[in-house]
Write an enzyme that holds these catalytic residues in place. Structure first.
Site, PDB file in Angstrom:
ATOM      1  N   TYR A 254       6.210  -8.681   8.375  1.00  0.00           N
ATOM      2  CA  TYR A 254       5.987  -7.242   8.511  1.00  0.00           C
ATOM      3  C   TYR A 254       6.211  -6.811   9.950  1.00  0.00           C
ATOM      4  O   TYR A 254       6.002  -7.590  10.887  1.00  0.00           O
ATOM      5  CB  TYR A 254       4.531  -6.876   8.156  1.00  0.00           C
ATOM      6  CG  TYR A 254       4.089  -7.202   6.760  1.00  0.00           C
ATOM      7  CD1 TYR A 254       4.121  -6.237   5.750  1.00  0.00           C
ATOM      8  CD2 TYR A 254       3.584  -8.462   6.440  1.00  0.00           C
ATOM      9  CE1 TYR A 254       3.676  -6.521   4.463  1.00  0.00           C
ATOM     10  CE2 TYR A 254       3.151  -8.760   5.162  1.00  0.00           C
ATOM     11  CZ  TYR A 254       3.197  -7.794   4.180  1.00  0.00           C
ATOM     12  OH  TYR A 254       2.755  -8.080   2.911  1.00  0.00           O
TER      13      TYR A 254
ATOM     14  N   ASP B 166      -6.601   2.049   7.957  1.00  0.00           N
ATOM     15  CA  ASP B 166      -5.273   2.628   8.161  1.00  0.00           C
ATOM     16  C   ASP B 166      -5.422   4.140   8.284  1.00  0.00           C
ATOM     17  O   ASP B 166      -6.539   4.659   8.433  1.00  0.00           O
ATOM     18  CB  ASP B 166      -4.297   2.220   7.051  1.00  0.00           C
ATOM     19  CG  ASP B 166      -4.680   2.751   5.674  1.00  0.00           C
ATOM     20  OD1 ASP B 166      -5.626   3.562   5.570  1.00  0.00           O
ATOM     21  OD2 ASP B 166      -4.018   2.373   4.686  1.00  0.00           O
TER      22      ASP B 166
ATOM     23  N   ARG C  87      -3.826  -4.581   7.322  1.00  0.00           N
ATOM     24  CA  ARG C  87      -4.836  -3.609   7.767  1.00  0.00           C
ATOM     25  C   ARG C  87      -6.024  -4.318   8.402  1.00  0.00           C
ATOM     26  O   ARG C  87      -6.569  -3.863   9.414  1.00  0.00           O
ATOM     27  CB  ARG C  87      -5.299  -2.752   6.594  1.00  0.00           C
ATOM     28  CG  ARG C  87      -4.299  -1.692   6.177  1.00  0.00           C
ATOM     29  CD  ARG C  87      -4.857  -0.837   5.057  1.00  0.00           C
ATOM     30  NE  ARG C  87      -4.926  -1.547   3.801  1.00  0.00           N
ATOM     31  CZ  ARG C  87      -5.854  -1.330   2.861  1.00  0.00           C
ATOM     32  NH1 ARG C  87      -6.814  -0.461   3.071  1.00  0.00           N
ATOM     33  NH2 ARG C  87      -5.815  -1.994   1.733  1.00  0.00           N
TER      34      ARG C  87
ATOM     35  N   ASP D 164       0.829  -1.196   0.000  1.00  0.00           N
ATOM     36  CA  ASP D 164       0.000   0.000   0.000  1.00  0.00           C
ATOM     37  C   ASP D 164       0.868   1.253   0.000  1.00  0.00           C
ATOM     38  O   ASP D 164       2.012   1.230   0.482  1.00  0.00           O
ATOM     39  CB  ASP D 164      -0.907   0.024   1.236  1.00  0.00           C
ATOM     40  CG  ASP D 164      -2.014  -1.014   1.169  1.00  0.00           C
ATOM     41  OD1 ASP D 164      -2.404  -1.408   0.052  1.00  0.00           O
ATOM     42  OD2 ASP D 164      -2.499  -1.430   2.240  1.00  0.00           O
TER      43      ASP D 164
END
Length: 246
Positions: A90, A104, A196, A62
Site C-alpha cells: 500500500y 481514518d 488504519r 475500505d
C-alpha cells in the site's frame, strides 16, 4: 495456467466466466468492495448471458481506499482464500497531530496535539519498531465480527468493547515524504494487516497521534494495480462483446 483478465487482455465472447476468471479492478473512492462485486456480477450475468454466476473479491478495501481489488468469478471463487493469503503493498498518507475514532477520515478529528517539535529524524527513528511480526489491534470501526455483529455497528451505537489483538507481519515500512503534519508512506505487509491501525499506532509512537488520510493498494502478491481495469473501461469492454446490454 491462471485465467487472469488484465486490462491489456482483450475481452472476447469466448472467455468463460463460469470456469473461473481473476479480474483485477482499480476500486474507486467511496465504493465498497461489495459494490464492485455486485457491479461485476450483474455485468457478467447480462453481458455474457449467464443467469447464475458466482462472483467474489479476495480481500476487502475500505470505502475511503482505492486500488487493487481481485475479483474472482465462477470456479475461481473457490480460490479466494488462496488469493487473500498473499502479501499486500500500500501507499498512503498519515495526518499527524490528531486522531479520529475510525482511525481514518470517515469520522471527525479529536485529541488535537502540537506536532511542531517533530523532525524527520524523530519520525524515521520510530519506523523500525513497526517492522517484523507485531501485535496489532483492529480498529473499532471495522467489519470484524464481535459476538456475531460487525464492530463498526457496535462502535456507532457507542458500545464499549475492544477487539482482540492479532499477529501480523510488516515486511517493509518506509516514510517516503514529510510535509508536516502529513507524512507519506509505503508498506509491504501480510494478510490481516489494518493500515488504519498502523497509522494510529505510528502517531501514538510519535506522541502526537495520527490517522490515515489516504490509502491506495498497489500490489497483491505479484499482481499489480497497473494491470487493473477501471470499472468504466471494463464495462465498455464487456459491452463490446454484446452490445445493447446494461
Amino acid at each position: 495456467m491462471l485465467n487472469y483478465l488484465s486490462k491489456e487482455k482483450p475481452l472476447t465472447p469466448e472467455i468463460d466466466f463460469s470456469e473461473g476468471q481473476l479480474i483485477p479492478i482499480d476500486k474507486p473512492l467511496e465504493w465498497t468492495s461489495f459494490d464492485v462485486v455486485n457491479k461485476l456480477r450483474n455485468k457478467i450475468k447480462y453481458t455474457a448471458n449467464i443467469p447464475r454466476i458466482k462472483v467474489g473479491h479476495a480481500g476487502t478495501l475500505d470505502p475511503l481506499a482505492t486500488g487493487l481489488l481481485l475479483i474472482c468469478s465462477g470456479k475461481y471463487t473457490k480460490r479466494i482464500d488462496e488469493f487473500q493469503g498473499l502479501d499486500k503493498v500500500y501507499i498512503g498518507k498519515i495526518r499527524l497531530g490528531a486522531q479520529t475514532p475510525s482511525y481514518d477520515a470517515e469520522t471527525d478529528e479529536e485529541n488535537i496535539r502540537p506536532f511542531d517539535h517533530l523532525t524527520p529524524q524523530i519520525i524515521q527513528e520510530n519506523v523500525g519498531q513497526f517492522i517484523g511480526e507485531i501485535d496489532q489491534f483492529p480498529p473499532r470501526f471495522s467489519a470484524l465480527k464481535i459476538k456475531g455483529r460487525p464492530a463498526y455497528k457496535l462502535a456507532r451505537e457507542g458500545k464499549e468493547f475492544q477487539p482482540e489483538s492479532r499477529k501480523i507481519s510488516i515486511f517493509d515500512f518506509k516514510i517516503t515524504n514529510i510535509q508536516l503534519p502529513f507524512i507519506d508512506f509505503e508498506v509491504h505487509c501480510s494478510k490481516g494487516t489494518y493500515i488504519r491501525s498502523l497509522a494510529h499506532d505510528f502517531g501514538n509512537a510519535l506522541g502526537v497521534g495520527g490517522y490515515l488520510l489516504y490509502l491506495r493498494r498497489t500490489k497483491i502478491g505479484d499482481f499489480n494495480v497497473a494491470d487493473a481495469w477501471d470499472l468504466k473501461d471494463f464495462n465498455i469492454a464487456m459491452d463490446a462483446i454484446r452490445p445493447n446490454t446494461i
